[in-house]
Design a protein around this motif. Structure first.
Motif, PDB file in Angstrom:
ATOM      1  N   ALA A  24       0.607  -1.055  -0.530  1.00 35.40           N
ATOM      2  CA  ALA A  24      -0.292  -0.223   0.018  1.00 35.40           C
ATOM      3  C   ALA A  24       1.011   1.185   0.395  1.00 35.40           C
ATOM      4  N   ASP A  25       1.565   1.162   0.976  1.00 33.76           N
ATOM      5  CA  ASP A  25       2.493   2.344   0.723  1.00 33.76           C
ATOM      6  C   ASP A  25       3.811   1.914  -0.391  1.00 33.76           C
ATOM      7  N   LEU A  26       3.861   1.714  -1.041  1.00 31.19           N
ATOM      8  CA  LEU A  26       4.348   1.341  -2.559  1.00 31.19           C
ATOM      9  C   LEU A  26       3.114   2.444  -4.140  1.00 31.19           C
ATOM     10  N   SER A  27       2.154   1.548  -3.739  1.00 32.62           N
ATOM     11  CA  SER A  27       1.092   2.485  -4.551  1.00 32.62           C
ATOM     12  C   SER A  27       0.916   4.187  -4.423  1.00 32.62           C
ATOM     13  N   LYS A  28       0.904   4.322  -2.701  1.00 33.30           N
ATOM     14  CA  LYS A  28       1.081   6.371  -1.828  1.00 33.30           C
ATOM     15  C   LYS A  28       2.443   6.534  -3.072  1.00 33.30           C
ATOM     16  N   ARG A  29       3.835   6.027  -3.192  1.00 29.30           N
ATOM     17  CA  ARG A  29       3.841   6.681  -3.177  1.00 29.30           C
ATOM     18  C   ARG A  29       4.658   6.937  -4.908  1.00 29.30           C
ATOM     19  N   LEU A  30       4.267   6.011  -5.548  1.00 29.24           N
ATOM     20  CA  LEU A  30       4.364   5.997  -6.970  1.00 29.24           C
ATOM     21  C   LEU A  30       3.157   6.821  -7.784  1.00 29.24           C
ATOM     22  N   PHE A  31       1.825   6.524  -6.721  1.00 28.48           N
ATOM     23  CA  PHE A  31       0.852   7.909  -7.408  1.00 28.48           C
ATOM     24  C   PHE A  31       1.806   9.813  -6.704  1.00 28.48           C
ATOM     25  N   GLY A  51       3.328  10.637 -10.410  1.00 30.76           N
ATOM     26  CA  GLY A  51       2.925  10.312 -10.978  1.00 30.76           C
ATOM     27  C   GLY A  51       2.777   9.169 -11.531  1.00 30.76           C
ATOM     28  N   VAL A  52       2.262   7.957 -11.179  1.00 31.50           N
ATOM     29  CA  VAL A  52       3.301   6.745 -11.288  1.00 31.50           C
ATOM     30  C   VAL A  52       1.535   5.852 -11.306  1.00 31.50           C
ATOM     31  N   LEU A  53       0.674   4.702 -11.686  1.00 30.46           N
ATOM     32  CA  LEU A  53      -0.003   4.040 -11.628  1.00 30.46           C
ATOM     33  C   LEU A  53       0.206   3.110 -11.796  1.00 30.46           C
TER      34      LEU A  53
END
Length: 336
Positions: free
Chosen positions: A268-275, A278-280
């Protein structure tokens, strides 16, 4: 919160300097990260099978003295890689059967993969192409023209995927030539790159490269490969934002790896950091069962449980699709 000491890495060098200065010696890895000397013999044994390659900007994000550092575990050669495990083979995806010309892998309808470079800046120990025959898939200029001709001839190909190795291990000049050639194919609408270089050597995103993408008459998609939020530092974030601002569509694919990212908080932290860069999130892959990687495998039941936890923790657009790749299948296969 206490933050483990990490190697100091100075301001960004050119990507050419970084690729010329990779950490490739087991003894230096032991010294650089203050690791136990007892690791040296197994590291050397696995290094002989699949060489150690670590860019120093990536090394700088690892904690001193921590053999469980999630970045180190992805690149640390281990003696267990020499063990034979049932179901783990050299070519689990059957790519040798989908290799019609040097440098081309054509498995899926409407898209074709080009081996744009035979080398990577980093050797991830779980790599599904660690046994791939790059010697037979390093095209000459004539081979490249044949590959371009193959795409031109197949009218149903809408997307060219530049892969490797790592396509951004190629020079800006070569990338520009490929984009020019692909740009002349009318039925091609998208050029996609699969790359780990913006993560491990962020200086690879040069102004020249960004201009090549911006000038293309095709939609440009970049799929980066990031497995853990610790991989994204300020330099990586800056380069990803630069790509996003140049209208490059940015996606991420991760591999689910035991003791690296096999918990819902990390994912979850990875997804939020990516977003935030600007990365989905795009794909979360089950491990490809390639020889030497069994110690990374996460049981499918646990993977499904993690996916359900992510659905509860994140909005849908931040949940990557949990998939596996199967030899002969017409696409990635959803696991849930």
């Amino acid at each position: 919160m206490f933050e483990p000491a990490r190697i100091h890495h100075t301001a960004l060098k050119s990507w050419q300097e970084e690729t010329a200065n990779l950490l490739i010696e087991p003894e230096e890895l032991i010294r650089a990260l203050n690791l136990p000397e007892s690791l040296l013999a197994p590291i050397k044994a696995a290094h002989a099978l699949f060489p150690l390659r670590i860019p120093r900007p990536f090394l700088a994000r690892m904690a001193q003295g921590d053999i469980n550092d999630p970045l180190l575990k992805q690149v640390l050669p281990l003696g267990i890689e020499q063990e034979s495990t049932e179901g783990f083979i050299d070519d689990p995806l059957g790519e040798a059967d989908s290799n019609p010309l040097p440098g081309i892998i054509h498995k899926y309808f409407g898209r074709v993969l080009l081996i744009a470079a035979s080398q990577c800046a980093v050797n991830c120990r779980y790599c599904f192409r660690r046994h791939f025959d790059y010697q037979q898939n390093t095209p000459s200029q004539e081979d490249w023209l044949q590959a371009i001709g193959y795409i031109s001839h197949h009218q149903n190909i809408e997307e060219a995927i530049l892969s490797g190795g790592d396509p951004l291990a190629a020079s800006d000049k070569k990338v520009e030539w490929l984009f020019e050639q692909l740009g002349q194919i009318p039925h091609l609408t998208r050029i996609r790159l699969h790359t780990r270089l913006p993560i491990v050597i962020p200086s690879r995103i040069t102004d020249k490269l960004v201009n090549i993408f911006s000038a293309s008459n095709k939609d440009v998609v970049m799929v980066i490969h990031c497995n853990h939020p610790q991989e994204i530092d300020v330099h990586v974030q800056r380069m990803l934002v630069q790509l996003k601002n140049a209208d490059v569509t940015l996606l991420n694919q991760s591999v689910l790896l035991k003791s690296v990212n096999d918990n819902s908080k990390t994912l979850a932290d990875l997804s939020k950091r990516l977003f935030s860069c600007g990365v989905l999130p795009y794909y979360l892959h089950l491990l490809d069962r390639v020889s030497g990687t069994a110690h990374f495998e996460v049981p499918e039941t646990h993977a499904k449980a993690l996916y359900r936890e992510l659905l509860n923790q994140l909005p849908g657009y931040l949940v990557p699709r949990l998939v596996r790749e199967e030899a002969g299948a017409g696409s990635k296969m959803p696991v849930v």
